[in-house]
Each structure stands twice: as structure tokens, then as C-alpha cells.
Design a protein around this motif. Structure first.
Motif, PDB file in Angstrom:
ATOM      1  N   ILE A   1       4.330 -10.675  -6.608  1.00 14.60           N
ATOM      2  CA  ILE A   1       3.564  -9.800  -7.470  1.00 14.60           C
ATOM      3  C   ILE A   1       4.543  -9.302  -8.533  1.00 14.60           C
ATOM      4  O   ILE A   1       5.665  -8.918  -8.211  1.00 14.60           O
ATOM      5  CB  ILE A   1       2.995  -8.592  -6.688  1.00 14.60           C
ATOM      6  CG1 ILE A   1       2.206  -9.069  -5.465  1.00 14.60           C
ATOM      7  CG2 ILE A   1       2.153  -7.708  -7.585  1.00 14.60           C
ATOM      8  CD1 ILE A   1       1.050  -9.958  -5.758  1.00 14.60           C
ATOM      9  N   LYS A   2       4.135  -9.305  -9.784  1.00 12.97           N
ATOM     10  CA  LYS A   2       5.037  -8.871 -10.855  1.00 12.97           C
ATOM     11  C   LYS A   2       5.417  -7.409 -10.652  1.00 12.97           C
ATOM     12  O   LYS A   2       4.590  -6.578 -10.296  1.00 12.97           O
ATOM     13  CB  LYS A   2       4.399  -9.102 -12.217  1.00 12.97           C
ATOM     14  CG  LYS A   2       4.239 -10.583 -12.492  1.00 12.97           C
ATOM     15  CD  LYS A   2       3.735 -10.861 -13.870  1.00 12.97           C
ATOM     16  CE  LYS A   2       3.618 -12.376 -14.049  1.00 12.97           C
ATOM     17  NZ  LYS A   2       3.057 -12.733 -15.328  1.00 12.97           N
ATOM     18  N   HIS A   3       6.699  -7.135 -10.876  1.00 11.85           N
ATOM     19  CA  HIS A   3       7.278  -5.834 -10.560  1.00 11.85           C
ATOM     20  C   HIS A   3       6.583  -4.673 -11.281  1.00 11.85           C
ATOM     21  O   HIS A   3       6.367  -3.614 -10.695  1.00 11.85           O
ATOM     22  CB  HIS A   3       8.774  -5.833 -10.880  1.00 11.85           C
ATOM     23  CG  HIS A   3       9.457  -4.576 -10.490  1.00 11.85           C
ATOM     24  ND1 HIS A   3       9.628  -4.208  -9.180  1.00 11.85           N
ATOM     25  CD2 HIS A   3       9.987  -3.573 -11.243  1.00 11.85           C
ATOM     26  CE1 HIS A   3      10.242  -3.043  -9.127  1.00 11.85           C
ATOM     27  NE2 HIS A   3      10.474  -2.640 -10.370  1.00 11.85           N
ATOM     28  N   ASP A   4       6.213  -4.855 -12.549  1.00  8.60           N
ATOM     29  CA  ASP A   4       5.575  -3.766 -13.282  1.00  8.60           C
ATOM     30  C   ASP A   4       4.216  -3.393 -12.692  1.00  8.60           C
ATOM     31  O   ASP A   4       3.799  -2.235 -12.746  1.00  8.60           O
ATOM     32  CB  ASP A   4       5.467  -4.070 -14.777  1.00  8.60           C
ATOM     33  CG  ASP A   4       4.862  -5.431 -15.069  1.00  8.60           C
ATOM     34  OD1 ASP A   4       4.994  -6.335 -14.244  1.00  8.60           O
ATOM     35  OD2 ASP A   4       4.246  -5.579 -16.150  1.00  8.60           O
ATOM     36  N   PHE A   5       3.516  -4.343 -12.084  1.00  7.92           N
ATOM     37  CA  PHE A   5       2.250  -4.013 -11.430  1.00  7.92           C
ATOM     38  C   PHE A   5       2.485  -3.477 -10.023  1.00  7.92           C
ATOM     39  O   PHE A   5       1.737  -2.620  -9.543  1.00  7.92           O
ATOM     40  CB  PHE A   5       1.319  -5.219 -11.365  1.00  7.92           C
ATOM     41  CG  PHE A   5      -0.067  -4.830 -10.960  1.00  7.92           C
ATOM     42  CD1 PHE A   5      -0.963  -4.371 -11.904  1.00  7.92           C
ATOM     43  CD2 PHE A   5      -0.462  -4.884  -9.638  1.00  7.92           C
ATOM     44  CE1 PHE A   5      -2.239  -3.969 -11.533  1.00  7.92           C
ATOM     45  CE2 PHE A   5      -1.727  -4.492  -9.260  1.00  7.92           C
ATOM     46  CZ  PHE A   5      -2.621  -4.034 -10.213  1.00  7.92           C
ATOM     47  N   LEU A   6       3.521  -3.949  -9.363  1.00 10.20           N
ATOM     48  CA  LEU A   6       3.824  -3.500  -7.998  1.00 10.20           C
ATOM     49  C   LEU A   6       4.057  -1.992  -7.965  1.00 10.20           C
ATOM     50  O   LEU A   6       3.758  -1.336  -6.964  1.00 10.20           O
ATOM     51  CB  LEU A   6       5.041  -4.253  -7.467  1.00 10.20           C
ATOM     52  CG  LEU A   6       5.325  -4.158  -5.989  1.00 10.20           C
ATOM     53  CD1 LEU A   6       4.159  -4.711  -5.183  1.00 10.20           C
ATOM     54  CD2 LEU A   6       6.585  -4.913  -5.643  1.00 10.20           C
ATOM     55  N   LYS A   7       4.545  -1.420  -9.059  1.00  7.27           N
ATOM     56  CA  LYS A   7       4.766   0.022  -9.130  1.00  7.27           C
ATOM     57  C   LYS A   7       3.455   0.802  -9.108  1.00  7.27           C
ATOM     58  O   LYS A   7       3.442   1.960  -8.727  1.00  7.27           O
ATOM     59  CB  LYS A   7       5.560   0.382 -10.395  1.00  7.27           C
ATOM     60  CG  LYS A   7       6.991  -0.117 -10.371  1.00  7.27           C
ATOM     61  CD  LYS A   7       7.766   0.381 -11.567  1.00  7.27           C
ATOM     62  CE  LYS A   7       7.410  -0.441 -12.775  1.00  7.27           C
ATOM     63  NZ  LYS A   7       8.217  -0.129 -13.962  1.00  7.27           N
ATOM     64  N   LYS A   8       2.338   0.183  -9.496  1.00  9.31           N
ATOM     65  CA  LYS A   8       1.035   0.852  -9.487  1.00  9.31           C
ATOM     66  C   LYS A   8       0.460   0.980  -8.081  1.00  9.31           C
ATOM     67  O   LYS A   8      -0.383   1.830  -7.827  1.00  9.31           O
ATOM     68  CB  LYS A   8       0.028   0.079 -10.336  1.00  9.31           C
ATOM     69  CG  LYS A   8       0.250   0.166 -11.799  1.00  9.31           C
ATOM     70  CD  LYS A   8      -0.895  -0.562 -12.507  1.00  9.31           C
ATOM     71  CE  LYS A   8      -0.834  -0.376 -13.987  1.00  9.31           C
ATOM     72  NZ  LYS A   8      -1.986  -0.976 -14.663  1.00  9.31           N
ATOM     73  N   ILE A   9       0.890   0.113  -7.193  1.00  9.02           N
ATOM     74  CA  ILE A   9       0.335   0.102  -5.841  1.00  9.02           C
ATOM     75  C   ILE A   9       0.926   1.266  -5.048  1.00  9.02           C
ATOM     76  O   ILE A   9       2.143   1.430  -5.001  1.00  9.02           O
ATOM     77  CB  ILE A   9       0.620  -1.244  -5.150  1.00  9.02           C
ATOM     78  CG1 ILE A   9      -0.075  -2.356  -5.940  1.00  9.02           C
ATOM     79  CG2 ILE A   9       0.148  -1.223  -3.699  1.00  9.02           C
ATOM     80  CD1 ILE A   9       0.256  -3.741  -5.475  1.00  9.02           C
ATOM     81  N   PRO A  10       0.081   2.098  -4.452  1.00  9.21           N
ATOM     82  CA  PRO A  10       0.581   3.284  -3.744  1.00  9.21           C
ATOM     83  C   PRO A  10       1.464   2.923  -2.554  1.00  9.21           C
ATOM     84  O   PRO A  10       1.270   1.894  -1.905  1.00  9.21           O
ATOM     85  CB  PRO A  10      -0.681   3.999  -3.296  1.00  9.21           C
ATOM     86  CG  PRO A  10      -1.785   3.037  -3.454  1.00  9.21           C
ATOM     87  CD  PRO A  10      -1.357   1.988  -4.408  1.00  9.21           C
ATOM     88  N   GLU A  11       2.433   3.796  -2.297  1.00  7.66           N
ATOM     89  CA  GLU A  11       3.378   3.574  -1.197  1.00  7.66           C
ATOM     90  C   GLU A  11       2.709   3.709   0.167  1.00  7.66           C
ATOM     91  O   GLU A  11       2.814   2.845   0.999  1.00  7.66           O
ATOM     92  CB  GLU A  11       4.540   4.573  -1.302  1.00  7.66           C
ATOM     93  CG  GLU A  11       5.510   4.236  -2.391  1.00  7.66           C
ATOM     94  CD  GLU A  11       6.213   2.904  -2.159  1.00  7.66           C
ATOM     95  OE1 GLU A  11       6.639   2.624  -1.025  1.00  7.66           O
ATOM     96  OE2 GLU A  11       6.322   2.140  -3.126  1.00  7.66           O
ATOM     97  N   ASN A  12       2.049   4.829   0.394  1.00 12.08           N
ATOM     98  CA  ASN A  12       1.461   5.106   1.704  1.00 12.08           C
ATOM     99  C   ASN A  12      -0.057   5.108   1.577  1.00 12.08           C
ATOM    100  O   ASN A  12      -0.655   6.091   1.140  1.00 12.08           O
ATOM    101  CB  ASN A  12       1.944   6.464   2.225  1.00 12.08           C
ATOM    102  CG  ASN A  12       3.439   6.485   2.382  1.00 12.08           C
ATOM    103  OD1 ASN A  12       4.026   5.535   2.880  1.00 12.08           O
ATOM    104  ND2 ASN A  12       4.069   7.562   1.943  1.00 12.08           N
ATOM    105  N   ILE A  13      -0.648   4.017   1.979  1.00 13.52           N
ATOM    106  CA  ILE A  13      -2.106   3.899   1.923  1.00 13.52           C
ATOM    107  C   ILE A  13      -2.664   4.374   3.265  1.00 13.52           C
ATOM    108  O   ILE A  13      -2.277   3.841   4.312  1.00 13.52           O
ATOM    109  CB  ILE A  13      -2.521   2.442   1.648  1.00 13.52           C
ATOM    110  CG1 ILE A  13      -1.926   1.975   0.311  1.00 13.52           C
ATOM    111  CG2 ILE A  13      -4.037   2.316   1.635  1.00 13.52           C
ATOM    112  CD1 ILE A  13      -2.103   0.498   0.040  1.00 13.52           C
ATOM    113  N   PRO A  14      -3.546   5.374   3.262  1.00 16.27           N
ATOM    114  CA  PRO A  14      -4.099   5.876   4.529  1.00 16.27           C
ATOM    115  C   PRO A  14      -4.894   4.798   5.266  1.00 16.27           C
ATOM    116  O   PRO A  14      -5.420   3.864   4.659  1.00 16.27           O
ATOM    117  CB  PRO A  14      -5.023   7.019   4.096  1.00 16.27           C
ATOM    118  CG  PRO A  14      -4.677   7.329   2.694  1.00 16.27           C
ATOM    119  CD  PRO A  14      -4.056   6.105   2.112  1.00 16.27           C
ATOM    120  N   SER A  15      -5.007   4.964   6.554  1.00 18.16           N
ATOM    121  CA  SER A  15      -5.683   3.960   7.383  1.00 18.16           C
ATOM    122  C   SER A  15      -7.183   3.895   7.100  1.00 18.16           C
ATOM    123  O   SER A  15      -7.820   2.905   7.431  1.00 18.16           O
ATOM    124  CB  SER A  15      -5.438   4.243   8.864  1.00 18.16           C
ATOM    125  OG  SER A  15      -5.933   5.520   9.193  1.00 18.16           O
TER     126      SER A  15
END
Length: 153
Positions: free
Chosen positions: A80-94
Motif C-alpha cells: 500500500i502506498k505510504h502516503d495512503f497508509l498514513k490515513k488508515i487508523p492505528e487502532n481499529i475497534p473490534s
């Protein structure tokens, strides 16, 4: 006789050492999410590397599905391209089943759909959703507007 015994012990130790390395390598990869891409479900690591195809669907219970635009998937390098990977949240709730960046919505485990805008602060709203999750109606459609969760229907 001593030489044969030594070779046997050396080979046995060497084989165990290699299998231990392989096993620890597989366990050291932290899976982040599942990516639907080109008619398959792919497992993506924390670093954005596309690791493998989902074969055991029990993993769907532990990882969220994240749909991202195709132009942010580098299929040549399998990342996944790094600039988009930053948009993905770190801790996604269950309780979050899917985050769709193509159409800007979140699907919860109770099939409620929450639409968001492009400047969405996931971590802040995830904390708020943890509080109100039990009150969100199944199959309901919501929007996040002006820091409020608004029911559309």
C-alpha cells in the motif's frame, strides 16, 4: 561411527534451527487489515505489505476490511502506498467491520453504516463510537456532521 553420529546430531540441530526461524518469522508479522483487491481478500501487514490471500475466514473476526482506491495499491511491489497508509487508523475497534475509503463510510458489526468526510479524525470518533455503539440501530444509516452522529434513516 563417531563421524556418523556427529553428522546426524548436526543435521538434526540444523533442521530444528531453520524451522524455528521460519516459525518465528511468520509470528513476527503483525497483521493490520484485510484488503479486497482484484477479486481476492488480501492480508496486509502493519508496514503496508500485502502478505497473503485470506484462506481461513476466521481471520475476518479479528481484522477489519479496508477498501482503498486502486491507485494507492502498488501491485508491482505488493504494498500500500505510504502516503495512503498514513490515513488508515492505528487502532481499529473490534466493532468496526469495514472502512470504505472509496465511498467514505464505515460499517459496524451490527451492519449500521456511518458516512464520513475526507477530513475525518478516526481516533477521536472511534472513542465516541465506543460510547454510543450499543445505541446505534442495526442496519441504520448515519452521518458524522459537525462532530455529531446524525441518523439519516
Amino acid at each position: 561411527m563417531f563421524l556418523i553420529l556427529f553428522i546426524g546430531v548436526y543435521n538434526n540441530f540444523h533442521v530444528k534451527k531453520i524451522s524455528a526461524i521460519d516459525f518465528s518469522y511468520k509470528n513476527s508479522i503483525a497483521y493490520k487489515f484485510i484488503l479486497p483487491y482484484k477479486n481476492n481478500l488480501w492480508i496486509v501487514s502493519d508496514s503496508g505489505k500485502i502478505v497473503d490471500i485470506v484462506e481461513d475466514y476466521k481471520i475476518l473476526k479479528s481484522l477489519s476490511i479496508i477498501v482503498i482506491p486502486d491507485e494507492f495499491v502498488d501491485s508491482y511491489f505488493g504494498k500500500i502506498k505510504h502516503d495512503f497508509l498514513k490515513k488508515i487508523p492505528e487502532n481499529i475497534p473490534s466493532f468496526v467491520y469495514e472502512i470504505n475509503f472509496n465511498e467514505n463510510y464505515i460499517v459496524l458489526n451490527n451492519n449500521a453504516k456511518i458516512y464520513f468526510n475526507e477530513n475525518f479524525d478516526f481516533q477521536m470518533y472511534f472513542e465516541k463510537l465506543k460510547i454510543v455503539y450499543n445505541y446505534i440501530e442495526p442496519l441504520g444509516i448515519y452521518y458524522i456532521s459537525n462532530e455529531m452522529l446524525v441518523k439519516a434513516r
